[in-house]
Structures are given as structure tokens and as C-alpha cells.
Design a protein around this motif. Structure first.
Motif, short mmCIF file in Angstrom:
data_model
loop_
_atom_site.label_atom_id
_atom_site.label_comp_id
_atom_site.label_asym_id
_atom_site.label_seq_id
_atom_site.Cartn_x
_atom_site.Cartn_y
_atom_site.Cartn_z
N LEU A 182 0.83 -1.21 0.00
CA LEU A 182 0.00 0.00 0.00
C LEU A 182 0.86 1.26 0.00
O LEU A 182 0.61 2.20 -0.77
N LEU A 183 1.88 1.28 0.84
CA LEU A 183 2.77 2.44 0.91
C LEU A 183 3.47 2.67 -0.42
O LEU A 183 3.65 3.82 -0.85
N ALA A 184 3.86 1.58 -1.09
CA ALA A 184 4.53 1.70 -2.39
C ALA A 184 3.55 2.16 -3.47
O ALA A 184 3.87 3.05 -4.26
N GLU A 185 2.35 1.57 -3.48
CA GLU A 185 1.36 1.92 -4.51
C GLU A 185 0.92 3.38 -4.40
O GLU A 185 0.72 4.05 -5.41
N GLU A 186 0.78 3.85 -3.17
CA GLU A 186 0.33 5.23 -2.96
C GLU A 186 1.49 6.23 -2.94
O GLU A 186 1.27 7.43 -2.81
N ASP A 187 2.71 5.70 -3.06
CA ASP A 187 3.92 6.53 -3.05
C ASP A 187 3.95 7.43 -1.82
O ASP A 187 4.16 8.65 -1.91
N ILE A 188 3.76 6.82 -0.66
CA ILE A 188 3.70 7.55 0.61
C ILE A 188 5.09 7.57 1.25
O ILE A 188 5.66 6.50 1.52
N PRO A 189 5.65 8.74 1.50
CA PRO A 189 6.96 8.80 2.18
C PRO A 189 6.88 8.15 3.56
O PRO A 189 5.95 8.42 4.32
N HIS A 190 7.83 7.30 3.86
CA HIS A 190 7.82 6.62 5.15
C HIS A 190 9.22 6.07 5.45
O HIS A 190 10.09 6.05 4.58
N VAL A 191 9.39 5.63 6.68
CA VAL A 191 10.64 5.02 7.11
C VAL A 191 10.35 3.58 7.55
O VAL A 191 9.48 3.36 8.40
N ARG A 192 11.02 2.64 6.96
CA ARG A 192 10.87 1.23 7.37
C ARG A 192 11.62 1.01 8.67
O ARG A 192 12.76 1.45 8.82
N VAL A 193 10.98 0.32 9.60
CA VAL A 193 11.59 0.04 10.90
C VAL A 193 11.59 -1.47 11.11
O VAL A 193 10.53 -2.09 11.21
N THR A 194 12.77 -2.06 11.17
CA THR A 194 12.89 -3.50 11.37
C THR A 194 13.07 -3.79 12.86
O THR A 194 13.08 -2.88 13.70
N SER A 195 13.22 -5.07 13.18
CA SER A 195 13.43 -5.46 14.58
C SER A 195 14.85 -5.19 15.05
O SER A 195 15.16 -5.34 16.23
N ASP A 196 15.71 -4.76 14.13
CA ASP A 196 17.10 -4.46 14.48
C ASP A 196 17.15 -3.23 15.39
O ASP A 196 16.54 -2.21 15.07
N PRO A 197 17.86 -3.29 16.51
CA PRO A 197 17.93 -2.15 17.42
C PRO A 197 18.41 -0.87 16.76
O PRO A 197 17.94 0.23 17.10
N ASP A 198 19.33 -0.97 15.81
CA ASP A 198 19.83 0.22 15.12
C ASP A 198 18.72 0.88 14.30
O ASP A 198 18.62 2.11 14.23
N SER A 199 17.88 0.07 13.67
CA SER A 199 16.77 0.59 12.89
C SER A 199 15.79 1.33 13.79
O SER A 199 15.29 2.41 13.44
N GLN A 200 15.52 0.78 14.97
CA GLN A 200 14.60 1.43 15.91
C GLN A 200 15.20 2.71 16.47
O GLN A 200 14.49 3.72 16.60
N ARG A 201 16.48 2.67 16.78
CA ARG A 201 17.14 3.89 17.28
C ARG A 201 17.13 4.98 16.22
O ARG A 201 16.95 6.16 16.52
N ASN A 202 17.30 4.58 14.96
CA ASN A 202 17.28 5.56 13.87
C ASN A 202 15.90 6.22 13.76
O ASN A 202 15.80 7.43 13.55
N ALA A 203 14.84 5.43 13.92
CA ALA A 203 13.49 5.99 13.85
C ALA A 203 13.26 6.99 14.97
O ALA A 203 12.69 8.08 14.75
N ILE A 204 13.69 6.66 16.17
CA ILE A 204 13.53 7.56 17.31
C ILE A 204 14.36 8.82 17.11
O ILE A 204 13.90 9.94 17.39
#
Length: 200
Positions: A165-187
Motif C-alpha cells: 500500500l505504501l509503495a502503490e500510494e507513493d507515501i513517504p515513510h521510514v521502514r523500521v525493522t526489529s534491528d535495534p539500530d533501525s529502531q534507534r534511527n526511527a527515534i
């Protein structure tokens, strides 16, 4: 400093992928830097309390309720933050999330609904704008708590339909994985966004 509208940060993704925990940590970090925060959520539980179906049983009506109630909650939370110069509203289940869950439910049931209904729900979801939208990514290797009796196929479908859905609607977003670095980056991105606004 002039009063500004609250910064809106939304999160979406399959159930038990860390959405609530991520927003809780984000809230603590923002508050620690003096940013007033309001958090919305528990939409699925509240919908079920009204008698509406949930998960793979979602209908047009339950999806519409979640989208509109979520938007109303975010508006109310933002209004309560005024007249703060800079504040943030954290939405646990951004408006697009309900549509992804609904699309996954239709796929799970191998069911179709009229195009007009699907388009109406899409337009409803698109009325809400987020300064930062986070989308969690399902990690099958992370175990789900035993108290949750989830249908694993539906959970996988929600993850797939979220990112489609995010790709089809071309919605800007940040993917957040279970990796701690990914979560820290989001915060960190949320923190930088709010602190940048504070000095404008």
C-alpha cells in the motif's frame, strides 16, 4: 516563538511488530528533551468493544470506524497540546494502517468488495497527513507472546499489504525493522524533526 500545529508522527505495521513499544520509547525520548507529547492508540480494542469485527474479519464498517476514530483522536490530541509552541502527536496506527489490515482481511477471506467502497476508504485514509510515518517490518524469527493467538497467515498478509500500500500510494515513510539500530534511527529522526521545528 509563534504557535505551530503539533508534529504528527504515525506508525503502522502488522500486529506484534513493536509499534507500541517503539512509540513508548519515542515518547520518553521526546519528553526527555522537553517536547510535550500526546499518544493515541488502542483502536482495534475499542472497535471490538463496540461490537465491530477485527483482524481477518475486518469489514468496510470496522475499517471506516478505525480510520475516522483515529483521525478524531489525533485532532483531539493536537488540540489539547495547544498553545504549546512545539509539540508532538504520536499515532499508534496511522490512518493507512486500517486500510492495510482491511486489504489483508479481504485477501485472507479471498473476498472482494465494490471498487467504490475501496476508493472511499482510500480517500478517508489519505485525508490524514504525517510529518513522519514509520512502517514496521515483520520479522518471523521474533517470537510472539503466547497470550496472543494470532493467525500467522493473516499477520503475514498484513505485513505484505502494509508495504504494498505504501509503495502503490507513493507515501513517504521510514521502514523500521526489529534491528535495534533501525529502531534507534526511527527515534532519532523523530527527535531531530521536533528539535528542528523548535528552533525555526
Amino acid at each position: 516563538m509563534t504557535t505551530t500545529s503539533p508534529i504528527r508522527i504515525g506508525v503502522m505495521g502488522a500486529h506484534s511488530t513493536g509499534k507500541t513499544l517503539l512509540l513508548r520509547r519515542m515518547e520518553m525520548e521526546l519528553r526527555g528533551h522537553g517536547v510535550p507529547v500526546a499518544r493515541t492508540g488502542k483502536l482495534g480494542r475499542r472497535a471490538a468493544q463496540t461490537g465491530l469485527p477485527k483482524m481477518q474479519h475486518h469489514t468496510v464498517a470496522s475499517t471506516e470506524w478505525i480510520i475516522t476514530q483515529g483521525i478524531a483522536d489525533e485532532i483531539a490530541a493536537g488540540a489539547a497540546q495547544q498553545p504549546q509552541s512545539v509539540s508532538a502527536v504520536l499515532a499508534d496506527r496511522a490512518s493507512w494502517d486500517a486500510l492495510a489490515y482491511f486489504n489483508a482481511a479481504l485477501a485472507w477471506r479471498q473476498q472482494q468488495v465494490p471498487r467504490a467502497e475501496r476508493e472511499r476508504l482510500r480517500l478517508l485514509a489519505s485525508t490524514q497527513r504525517y510529518d513522519l510515518l514509520l512502517a514496521t517490518v515483520l520479522d518471523p524469527a521474533v517470537p510472539v507472546e503466547r497470550k496472543h493467538d494470532y493467525d500467522s497467515r493473516y499477520r503475514t498478509l498484513v505485513d505484505r499489504h502494509t508495504h504494498e500500500l505504501l509503495a502503490e500510494e507513493d507515501i513517504p515513510h521510514v521502514r523500521v525493522t526489529s534491528d535495534p539500530d533501525s529502531q534507534r534511527n526511527a527515534i532519532e529522526r523523530a527527535l531531530q524533526l521536533c528539535l528542528k521545528e523548535a528552533v525555526v
